[in-house]
Design an enzyme around this catalytic site. Structure first.
Site, PDB file in Angstrom:
ATOM      1  CG  HIS A   1       3.153  13.427  -7.781  1.00  0.00           C
ATOM      2  ND1 HIS A   1       4.487  13.121  -7.611  1.00  0.00           N
ATOM      3  CD2 HIS A   1       2.501  12.237  -7.809  1.00  0.00           C
ATOM      4  CE1 HIS A   1       4.631  11.811  -7.549  1.00  0.00           C
ATOM      5  NE2 HIS A   1       3.438  11.253  -7.669  1.00  0.00           N
TER       6      HIS A   1
ATOM      7  CB  SER B   1      -0.916  -0.003   1.226  1.00  0.00           C
ATOM      8  OG  SER B   1      -1.727  -1.155   1.245  1.00  0.00           O
TER       9      SER B   1
ATOM     10  CB  CYS C   1      -4.032  -4.347   0.196  1.00  0.00           C
ATOM     11  SG  CYS C   1      -2.500  -4.285   1.162  1.00  0.00           S
TER      12      CYS C   1
END
Length: 268
Positions: free
Chosen positions: A123, A118, A146
């Site tokens: 950004h 995970s 997950c």
């Protein structure tokens, strides 16, 4: 494909926790994208705006935001990578796990564990064009988890962490897991819209539409800020210094920019 535009009812909590066999193999991915729009008329104002955004949302500040996101979904941070870019922009990546990791084997800077699949990333993309007087700041955040972790509960915090004029969100569930009787489960939580996971006061500030493909567990929501307070969009300028006509022109330019971005095409 089912196209769906209502602001649907609140998420109903499941009364009984699912009883699974073994590890939960479902992967849940949230892509959260925002745009902040600003009016910066002169070349100096535009450069100053980019410098301000670069400082305000540098990698250290973004790391703090992702640390809070990770805490909200009760995940454990395994490693952090961050970078500021020249001339502008920043990126941060977290490797996370669902549960505290004990007895990890390490090799140098690498962490070897079954649950280290995970991650959370962010950004930034500040930009402007010298001929338009409009500067924009884009943030992309991806949360892939997950197991039992779901990133949807972080949406209100993420929206409030940035000046979010336009928001695009995608949520998808992939793979399957099994219950104790061996039945396949392709989603482990009730889901009809991303909007179900956003507080009503937040939703009231935006116009929102959904495009959902329920058969594929794909959910898409776009949001556009309803009210535009011009003072919040002027960089190093006071709205009272502007004549009424110029205020209307600037407001129109900002709204057109926002509608173009929200629509994903040049409407004007």
């Amino acid at each position: 494909m089912i196209i769906d535009h209502p602001r649907q009812g609140r998420l109903r909590k499941m009364e009984n926790k699912l009883k699974l066999y073994g590890f939960n193999n479902l992967t849940k991915s949230l892509s959260f994208n925002i745009f902040d729009v600003c009016y910066a008329k002169s070349a100096r104002e535009q450069r100053d705006y980019i410098a301000y955004i670069d400082e305000q949302y540098n990698s250290d500040r973004l790391t703090g935001i992702l640390e809070h996101v990770t805490a909200m979904i009760s995940a454990q941070v395994l490693s952090i990578s961050k970078q500021d870019y020249d001339p502008q922009g920043a990126s941060v990546t977290f490797l996370i796990a669902e549960e505290p990791m004990s007895g990890l084997r390490t090799r140098g800077d690498a962490v070897l564990a079954h649950l280290d699949k995970s991650h959370v990333t962010v950004h930034t993309y500040p930009e402007y064009h010298p001929e338009t007087s409009i500067a924009t700041f884009r943030v992309d955040i991806d949360v892939a988890t997950c197991g039992e972790i779901t990133p949807l509960r972080t949406l209100d915090f993420l929206i409030g962490s940035f000046d979010s004029d336009i928001i695009t969100m995608d949520y998808r569930v992939r793979g399957f897991t099994r219950d104790v009787d061996g039945k396949k489960l392709f989603v482990d939580h009730e889901m009809s819209s991303i909007q179900n996971f956003i507080a009503q006061p937040t939703l009231d500030r935006y116009d929102a539409i959904d495009i959902n493909v329920y058969q594929a567990n794909l959910f898409h929501t776009k949001m556009l800020l309803k009210e535009l307070d011009l003072q919040n969009y002027l960089f190093n300028r006071d709205v009272q210094e502007l004549p009424p006509r110029e205020r209307l022109e600037i407001t129109g330019s900002l709204r057109r920019e926002m509608i173009d971005i929200f629509s994903g095409r040049n409407v004007y």
